[in-house]
Design a protein around this motif. Structure first.
Motif, PDB file in Angstrom:
ATOM      1  N   ALA A 146      50.998  32.087  45.094  1.00  0.00           N
ATOM      2  CA  ALA A 146      50.509  32.953  46.174  1.00  0.00           C
ATOM      3  C   ALA A 146      49.462  33.898  45.592  1.00  0.00           C
ATOM      4  N   VAL A 147      48.435  34.169  46.358  1.00  0.00           N
ATOM      5  CA  VAL A 147      47.440  35.169  45.945  1.00  0.00           C
ATOM      6  C   VAL A 147      47.442  36.280  46.982  1.00  0.00           C
ATOM      7  N   MET A 148      47.637  37.506  46.505  1.00  0.00           N
ATOM      8  CA  MET A 148      47.676  38.665  47.390  1.00  0.00           C
ATOM      9  C   MET A 148      46.602  39.658  46.927  1.00  0.00           C
ATOM     10  N   GLY A 149      46.239  40.601  47.756  1.00  0.00           N
ATOM     11  CA  GLY A 149      45.369  41.690  47.310  1.00  0.00           C
ATOM     12  C   GLY A 149      43.927  41.561  47.754  1.00  0.00           C
ATOM     13  N   CYS A 150      43.067  42.289  47.063  1.00  0.00           N
ATOM     14  CA  CYS A 150      41.697  42.491  47.539  1.00  0.00           C
ATOM     15  C   CYS A 150      40.788  41.271  47.412  1.00  0.00           C
ATOM     16  N   LEU A 151      41.213  40.247  46.680  1.00  0.00           N
ATOM     17  CA  LEU A 151      40.406  39.021  46.655  1.00  0.00           C
ATOM     18  C   LEU A 151      40.419  38.358  48.033  1.00  0.00           C
ATOM     19  N   VAL A 152      41.457  38.642  48.816  1.00  0.00           N
ATOM     20  CA  VAL A 152      41.667  37.944  50.082  1.00  0.00           C
ATOM     21  C   VAL A 152      41.111  38.767  51.241  1.00  0.00           C
ATOM     22  N   GLY A 153      40.034  38.250  51.832  1.00  0.00           N
ATOM     23  CA  GLY A 153      39.444  38.911  52.993  1.00  0.00           C
ATOM     24  C   GLY A 153      39.975  38.302  54.275  1.00  0.00           C
ATOM     25  N   PRO A 154      39.356  38.629  55.428  1.00  0.00           N
ATOM     26  CA  PRO A 154      39.847  38.086  56.691  1.00  0.00           C
ATOM     27  C   PRO A 154      39.680  36.567  56.781  1.00  0.00           C
ATOM     28  N   ARG A 155      38.665  36.010  56.081  1.00  0.00           N
ATOM     29  CA  ARG A 155      38.472  34.556  56.112  1.00  0.00           C
ATOM     30  C   ARG A 155      38.743  33.981  54.735  1.00  0.00           C
ATOM     31  N   THR A 156      39.479  32.877  54.718  1.00  0.00           N
ATOM     32  CA  THR A 156      39.875  32.346  53.409  1.00  0.00           C
ATOM     33  C   THR A 156      39.308  30.944  53.138  1.00  0.00           C
ATOM     34  N   ASP A 157      38.428  30.432  54.027  1.00  0.00           N
ATOM     35  CA  ASP A 157      37.932  29.045  53.874  1.00  0.00           C
ATOM     36  C   ASP A 157      37.332  28.811  52.478  1.00  0.00           C
ATOM     37  N   THR A 215      45.646  40.674  43.284  1.00  0.00           N
ATOM     38  CA  THR A 215      44.286  40.739  42.751  1.00  0.00           C
ATOM     39  C   THR A 215      43.558  42.038  43.067  1.00  0.00           C
ATOM     40  N   CYS A 216      42.614  42.368  42.164  1.00  0.00           N
ATOM     41  CA  CYS A 216      41.701  43.497  42.353  1.00  0.00           C
ATOM     42  C   CYS A 216      40.284  42.934  42.225  1.00  0.00           C
ATOM     43  N   VAL A 217      39.372  43.348  43.081  1.00  0.00           N
ATOM     44  CA  VAL A 217      37.984  42.875  42.947  1.00  0.00           C
ATOM     45  C   VAL A 217      37.011  44.054  42.931  1.00  0.00           C
ATOM     46  N   VAL A 218      37.522  45.211  42.504  1.00  0.00           N
ATOM     47  CA  VAL A 218      36.677  46.399  42.549  1.00  0.00           C
ATOM     48  C   VAL A 218      35.472  46.240  41.619  1.00  0.00           C
ATOM     49  N   ARG A 219      35.651  45.452  40.550  1.00  0.00           N
ATOM     50  CA  ARG A 219      34.521  45.106  39.675  1.00  0.00           C
ATOM     51  C   ARG A 219      34.579  43.620  39.380  1.00  0.00           C
ATOM     52  N   GLN A 220      33.426  43.072  38.966  1.00  0.00           N
ATOM     53  CA  GLN A 220      33.343  41.642  38.689  1.00  0.00           C
ATOM     54  C   GLN A 220      34.357  41.223  37.624  1.00  0.00           C
ATOM     55  N   LYS A 221      34.544  42.104  36.633  1.00  0.00           N
ATOM     56  CA  LYS A 221      35.439  41.772  35.523  1.00  0.00           C
ATOM     57  C   LYS A 221      36.866  41.525  36.025  1.00  0.00           C
ATOM     58  N   ALA A 222      37.307  42.349  36.964  1.00  0.00           N
ATOM     59  CA  ALA A 222      38.664  42.202  37.502  1.00  0.00           C
ATOM     60  C   ALA A 222      38.780  40.883  38.267  1.00  0.00           C
ATOM     61  N   GLU A 223      37.726  40.550  39.029  1.00  0.00           N
ATOM     62  CA  GLU A 223      37.743  39.298  39.802  1.00  0.00           C
ATOM     63  C   GLU A 223      37.772  38.096  38.842  1.00  0.00           C
ATOM     64  N   ASP A 224      36.977  38.165  37.765  1.00  0.00           N
ATOM     65  CA  ASP A 224      36.941  37.066  36.791  1.00  0.00           C
ATOM     66  C   ASP A 224      38.304  36.868  36.142  1.00  0.00           C
ATOM     67  N   ARG A 225      38.991  37.984  35.894  1.00  0.00           N
ATOM     68  CA  ARG A 225      40.316  37.881  35.262  1.00  0.00           C
ATOM     69  C   ARG A 225      41.297  37.190  36.205  1.00  0.00           C
ATOM     70  N   ALA A 226      41.233  37.534  37.486  1.00  0.00           N
ATOM     71  CA  ALA A 226      42.138  36.902  38.458  1.00  0.00           C
ATOM     72  C   ALA A 226      41.850  35.402  38.530  1.00  0.00           C
ATOM     73  N   ALA A 227      40.551  35.043  38.553  1.00  0.00           N
ATOM     74  CA  ALA A 227      40.186  33.628  38.631  1.00  0.00           C
ATOM     75  C   ALA A 227      40.664  32.897  37.378  1.00  0.00           C
ATOM     76  N   ASN A 280      47.865  48.522  43.533  1.00  0.00           N
ATOM     77  CA  ASN A 280      48.366  47.150  43.396  1.00  0.00           C
ATOM     78  C   ASN A 280      49.733  47.106  42.725  1.00  0.00           C
ATOM     79  N   GLU A 281      49.944  47.986  41.745  1.00  0.00           N
ATOM     80  CA  GLU A 281      51.263  48.015  41.088  1.00  0.00           C
ATOM     81  C   GLU A 281      52.343  48.355  42.107  1.00  0.00           C
ATOM     82  N   ALA A 282      52.052  49.339  42.956  1.00  0.00           N
ATOM     83  CA  ALA A 282      53.022  49.728  43.984  1.00  0.00           C
ATOM     84  C   ALA A 282      53.255  48.571  44.949  1.00  0.00           C
ATOM     85  N   ASP A 283      52.173  47.884  45.338  1.00  0.00           N
ATOM     86  CA  ASP A 283      52.315  46.736  46.256  1.00  0.00           C
ATOM     87  C   ASP A 283      53.169  45.635  45.623  1.00  0.00           C
TER      88      ASP A 283
END
Ligand code: SF4
Length: 441
Positions: free
Chosen positions: A66-77, A34-46, A2-5
């Motif tokens: 803008a939100v970029m990264g692993c929180l964003v899957g193919p569907r964003t509804d 964003t990173c969602v590899v663990r719940q803690k990372a997802e909670d921090r992004a939220a 993510n840092e590189a991205d």
């Protein structure tokens, strides 16, 4: 990754005339990667998005989010209804989606991306070489969010490394979710052979200014003898391996679909240590995976005790929605028990790291200086890493007054060790990677 991205997106924005803001309050655009590899990372992004929402309300719409990264899957509804104030959603590395939203007229074609390289922020830099992952371990969300393995060409990577080194970078870390998968999807050369990570090391090894090459993260089955030998034979490639173990029990490994047994894993580690005797090793371990019994957890402790890693990144299992484990396995281990197991691993590892680091006492280590700060006594304490990726803090000591700068490669005499770092004094002038190659304890 993510840092590189983030740095690549920043380079794209800079190319289009945008400057980096110092604080979110001054920004016209805030990108949350964003990173969602663990719940803690997802909670921090939220949580961070919640703070940006408040800021946006005070800015009468002049802040775009803008939100970029692993929180964003193919569907964003679902994300759109949960965070309606976010202006743009972009999947990992979908830089263009963000740029097109804010600058719809910008010309992003032609030479824009091939020539858009990150600006370094210090003497070290991350360089993604293979994106995505084909492994589908049952607990992991990465393949769903970052897609299948896609290798960049050697030419593309070499140009990026050249660009970074021309701006002062001395050490690059080549990144992949499973970095030894590099090249498997590239077209074969005339002799029918596909380039691998060893070829990539060789191709960038002589880049002017480059002193060190690291690589991350290894997947045991993809680590071929050819790659290991190339690490042993190229002095700028640091002999540090991060090889996730994840569990020390065969049944748990099968539930995780890791694709190897403990016996095979131990054999791979042994092969690396035979070929590169000074290799340092770290690993990743999950405790409390679905159905993990006390006996199975004890097996993990046994393997850690036997293999004696320099560092263990341990995590308590947290189910990731959308993964195979989330769909088909029950998260049976209570949180308190997961934490007990996690602390047991930390305690074991503290003892092992204390013993391993003590072996560095009275040695001289090649250190790349990455930081400096003033200690309570007014003296400067410098920080960097040795080839084994150990954190080293040092002072100029008897060479007080010697000029040391960020990015210098220096020799440090180690006079004290702890489980987490080595400490010492400057031992002499800067040395080169070749001069101190593969100097273990
Ligand atoms: S190899 Fe690593 S990135 Fe790939 S699925 Fe397994 S844990 Fe995830």
């Amino acid at each position: 990754m993510n840092e590189a991205d983030s740095q690549k997106l920043a380079a794209g924005l800079a190319k289009l005339g945008w400057d980096a803001a110092v604080t979110p309050e001054q920004a016209d655009l805030a990108v949350v990667n964003t990173c969602v590899v663990r719940q803690k990372a997802e909670d921090r992004a939220a949580g961070y998005l919640g703070r940006l929402k408040k800021l946006k309300e005070t800015r009468e719409g002049s802040l775009q989010i803008a939100v970029m990264g692993c929180l964003v899957g193919p569907r964003t509804d679902e994300l759109r209804s949960r965070f309606p104030y976010v202006d743009v959603w972009a999947r990992p590395q979908s830089f263009e989606v963000v740029l097109r939203h804010i600058l719809p007229e910008a010309d992003l074609g032609g030479e824009f991306w091939p020539d858009t390289f990150p600006e370094p922020t210090g003497p070290t830099a991350f360089v993604p070489v293979v994106h995505g992952c084909n492994k589908f371990c049952t607990y992991c969300i990465v393949p769903y969010r970052r897609g299948r393995e896609r290798s960049r060409t050697i030419e593309d990577i070499a140009r990026e490394v050249e660009s970074l080194c021309a701006s002062g970078v001395q050490e690059v870390t080549l990144l992949g979710q499973t970095v030894e998968a590099y090249g498997k999807d590239l077209a074969p050369a005339d002799d029918g052979r596909r380039a691998d990570l060893g070829d990539l090391f060789a191709a960038i090894h002589e880049t002017p200014g480059l002193q060190r090459i690291r690589f991350l993260t290894s997947y045991p089955r993809d680590m071929t003898e050819r790659i290991i030998r190339s690490i042993g034979g190229l002095p700028k490639v640091c002999e540090h391996f991060n090889i996730p173990l994840q569990s020390g029990d065969d049944d748990v490994l099968a539930q995780m679909r890791r694709g190897y047994t403990i016996g095979e894993y131990v054999e791979w580690v042994q092969r690396i240590r035979d070929i590169v005797p000074s290799a340092s090793m770290s690993t990743d371990l999950i405790v409390g995976f679905c159905g993990e019994t006390e006996a199975q957890f004890e097996n993990s402790l046994k393997v850690l005790d036997e293999l004696r890693f320099d560092k263990v990144h341990v995590a308590a299992y947290s189910p990731r929605p959308g993964t195979i484990a989330w769909r088909h396995l029950e998260d049976t281990v209570p949180q308190a028990e997961k934490m007990r197991r996690l602390h047991a691993v930390e305690a074991l590892q503290e003892r092992i790291a204390t013993e391993l680091n003590a072996m560095f006492l009275d040695t001289e280590q090649e250190v790349l200086v990455e930081g400096a700060k003033e200690a309570d006594d007014g003296e400067t304490v410098y920080t960097g890493r040795n080839r084994a990726n150990k954190l080293v803090h040092f002072r100029t000591g008897s060479a007080l007054g010697t000029e040391v700068s960020i990015g210098d490669l220096v020799s440090v005499h180690i006079s004290k060790t702890t489980p987490w770092s080595l400490q010492g004094e400057l031992a002499g002038a800067a040395v080169t990677a070749q001069a101190l190659s593969h100097a273990g304890p």
